[in-house]
Design a protein around this motif. Structure first.
Motif, PDB file in Angstrom:
ATOM      1  N   THR A  62       0.818  -1.214   0.000  1.00  0.00           N
ATOM      2  CA  THR A  62       0.000   0.000   0.000  1.00  0.00           C
ATOM      3  C   THR A  62       0.854   1.268   0.000  1.00  0.00           C
ATOM      4  N   PRO A  63       0.273   2.372  -0.466  1.00  0.00           N
ATOM      5  CA  PRO A  63       0.969   3.657  -0.363  1.00  0.00           C
ATOM      6  C   PRO A  63       1.195   4.063   1.101  1.00  0.00           C
ATOM      7  N   LYS A  64       0.326   3.601   1.991  1.00  0.00           N
ATOM      8  CA  LYS A  64       0.473   3.899   3.415  1.00  0.00           C
ATOM      9  C   LYS A  64       1.805   3.357   3.943  1.00  0.00           C
ATOM     10  N   PHE A  65       2.197   2.160   3.493  1.00  0.00           N
ATOM     11  CA  PHE A  65       3.468   1.603   3.935  1.00  0.00           C
ATOM     12  C   PHE A  65       4.625   2.510   3.525  1.00  0.00           C
ATOM     13  N   LYS A  66       4.562   3.038   2.316  1.00  0.00           N
ATOM     14  CA  LYS A  66       5.628   3.938   1.858  1.00  0.00           C
ATOM     15  C   LYS A  66       5.711   5.167   2.754  1.00  0.00           C
ATOM     16  N   ASP A  67       4.565   5.666   3.189  1.00  0.00           N
ATOM     17  CA  ASP A  67       4.553   6.807   4.110  1.00  0.00           C
ATOM     18  C   ASP A  67       5.069   6.407   5.493  1.00  0.00           C
ATOM     19  N   ASP A  68       4.712   5.221   5.936  1.00  0.00           N
ATOM     20  CA  ASP A  68       5.091   4.748   7.267  1.00  0.00           C
ATOM     21  C   ASP A  68       6.567   4.359   7.372  1.00  0.00           C
ATOM     22  N   THR A  69       7.182   4.031   6.249  1.00  0.00           N
ATOM     23  CA  THR A  69       8.543   3.520   6.257  1.00  0.00           C
ATOM     24  C   THR A  69       9.531   4.459   6.936  1.00  0.00           C
TER      25      THR A  69
END
Length: 101
Positions: A73-80
């Motif tokens: 998900t794009p959320k994972f990219k933000d959370d990374t």
């Protein structure tokens, strides 16, 4: 003045937060990695940086049906960036794992 405002806004977007990383870890990772207090101390900061790439994590979690969709998900990219800040701060070579959680 506008240039300063844009620069400030841009720098805030790049900021990684350890406290946000703790919250993300608790929500997304702790159900399987229950040893949160010592989890980050398992690897060196450089190792965490390498592992926190979606393709590497997908490979490690390939048998976990819950985890792999989140990693795509794009959320994972933000959370990374926040997860990386957390895991690197309390990594084996940084020596701060006693106060992690």
């Amino acid at each position: 003045m506008i240039k300063i405002g844009i620069l400030l806004l841009f720098s805030l977007c790049l900021y990684a937060s350890v406290s946000d990383g703790k919250a993300i870890f608790a929500k997304e990772c702790a159900s399987c990695h229950v040893e949160g207090k010592y989890f980050a101390a398992r690897k060196k900061a450089r190792e965490w940086k390498q592992l926190l790439q979606a393709d590497k994590l997908e490979q490690l979690h390939r048998d976990k049906k819950v985890t792999v969709p989140y990693l795509k998900t794009p959320k994972f990219k933000d959370d990374t960036k926040d997860l990386k800040a957390l895991l690197q701060k309390y990594s084996k070579d940084r020596g701060r794992h006693n106060s992690c959680y």
